[in-house]
Motif scaffolding. Structure first.
Motif, PDB file in Angstrom:
ATOM      1  N   ILE A  36      58.759  41.009 103.360  1.00 56.07           N
ATOM      2  CA  ILE A  36      58.559  39.868 104.266  1.00 56.07           C
ATOM      3  C   ILE A  36      57.206  39.221 103.974  1.00 56.07           C
ATOM      4  N   SER A  50      55.727  30.861 110.072  1.00 55.29           N
ATOM      5  CA  SER A  50      56.565  32.045 109.855  1.00 55.29           C
ATOM      6  C   SER A  50      57.175  32.515 111.167  1.00 55.29           C
ATOM      7  N   LEU A  54      61.076  32.914 112.003  1.00 54.95           N
ATOM      8  CA  LEU A  54      61.582  34.258 112.288  1.00 54.95           C
ATOM      9  C   LEU A  54      61.986  34.455 113.743  1.00 54.95           C
ATOM     10  N   VAL A  61      54.150  38.427 113.729  1.00 55.34           N
ATOM     11  CA  VAL A  61      54.084  38.150 112.285  1.00 55.34           C
ATOM     12  C   VAL A  61      52.823  38.785 111.720  1.00 55.34           C
ATOM     13  N   ARG A  76      65.428  44.894 113.113  1.00 53.97           N
ATOM     14  CA  ARG A  76      64.658  43.666 113.364  1.00 53.97           C
ATOM     15  C   ARG A  76      64.008  43.159 112.069  1.00 53.97           C
ATOM     16  N   LEU A  77      63.506  44.064 111.246  1.00 56.37           N
ATOM     17  CA  LEU A  77      62.905  43.656 109.974  1.00 56.37           C
ATOM     18  C   LEU A  77      63.963  43.082 109.029  1.00 56.37           C
ATOM     19  N   ARG A  79      66.672  41.536 110.045  1.00 57.42           N
ATOM     20  CA  ARG A  79      66.962  40.204 110.588  1.00 57.42           C
ATOM     21  C   ARG A  79      65.915  39.186 110.146  1.00 57.42           C
ATOM     22  N   CYS A  80      64.668  39.601 110.063  1.00 56.42           N
ATOM     23  CA  CYS A  80      63.608  38.701 109.571  1.00 56.42           C
ATOM     24  C   CYS A  80      63.906  38.267 108.141  1.00 56.42           C
ATOM     25  N   ARG A  83      66.647  35.739 108.136  1.00 59.17           N
ATOM     26  CA  ARG A  83      66.168  34.413 108.567  1.00 59.17           C
ATOM     27  C   ARG A  83      65.347  33.722 107.485  1.00 59.17           C
TER      28      ARG A  83
END
Length: 106
Positions: A36, A50, A54, A61, A76-77, A79-80, A83
């Protein structure tokens, strides 16, 4: 005067070496956060931009960018990354056997 210096061979996972409760999970979260961070850097995004992309707050962030992943789940990471238009593949394979040296040390 000479001092004896001792060194320990790494397991390959710094989180396991440091005694974290879930070292495999921590290593995966660190790898996802590194990706990321690299994407954000390549795209020259600010943390504010960002955060907007996100769907999170700028301090979150900042936490990811500095490797503080404690409050983030693997999901969750991932999903980032989604995105940011990246796909994450999960590969399942058999663990390599521990060497006899490693087994004796444990």
């Amino acid at each position: 005067m000479t001092e004896d210096i001792t060194a320990e061979v790494s397991s390959g996972n710094v989180f396991a070496d440091l005694g974290f409760d879930n070292p495999e999970e921590e290593l995966l979260k660190a790898k996802l956060a590194r990706e990321i961070r690299a994407i954000i850097k390549r795209r020259r995004l600010t943390q504010a931009k960002s955060a907007e992309l996100l769907g999170m707050r700028q301090p979150d962030v900042s936490a990811i960018a500095t490797g503080r992943t404690g409050k983030f789940s693997i999901d969750r990471l991932v999903r980032c990354l989604d995105r940011l238009d990246y796909k994450v593949d999960v590969v399942v394979r058999h663990k390599p056997r521990r060497s006899t040296r490693a087994a004796e040390a444990a």
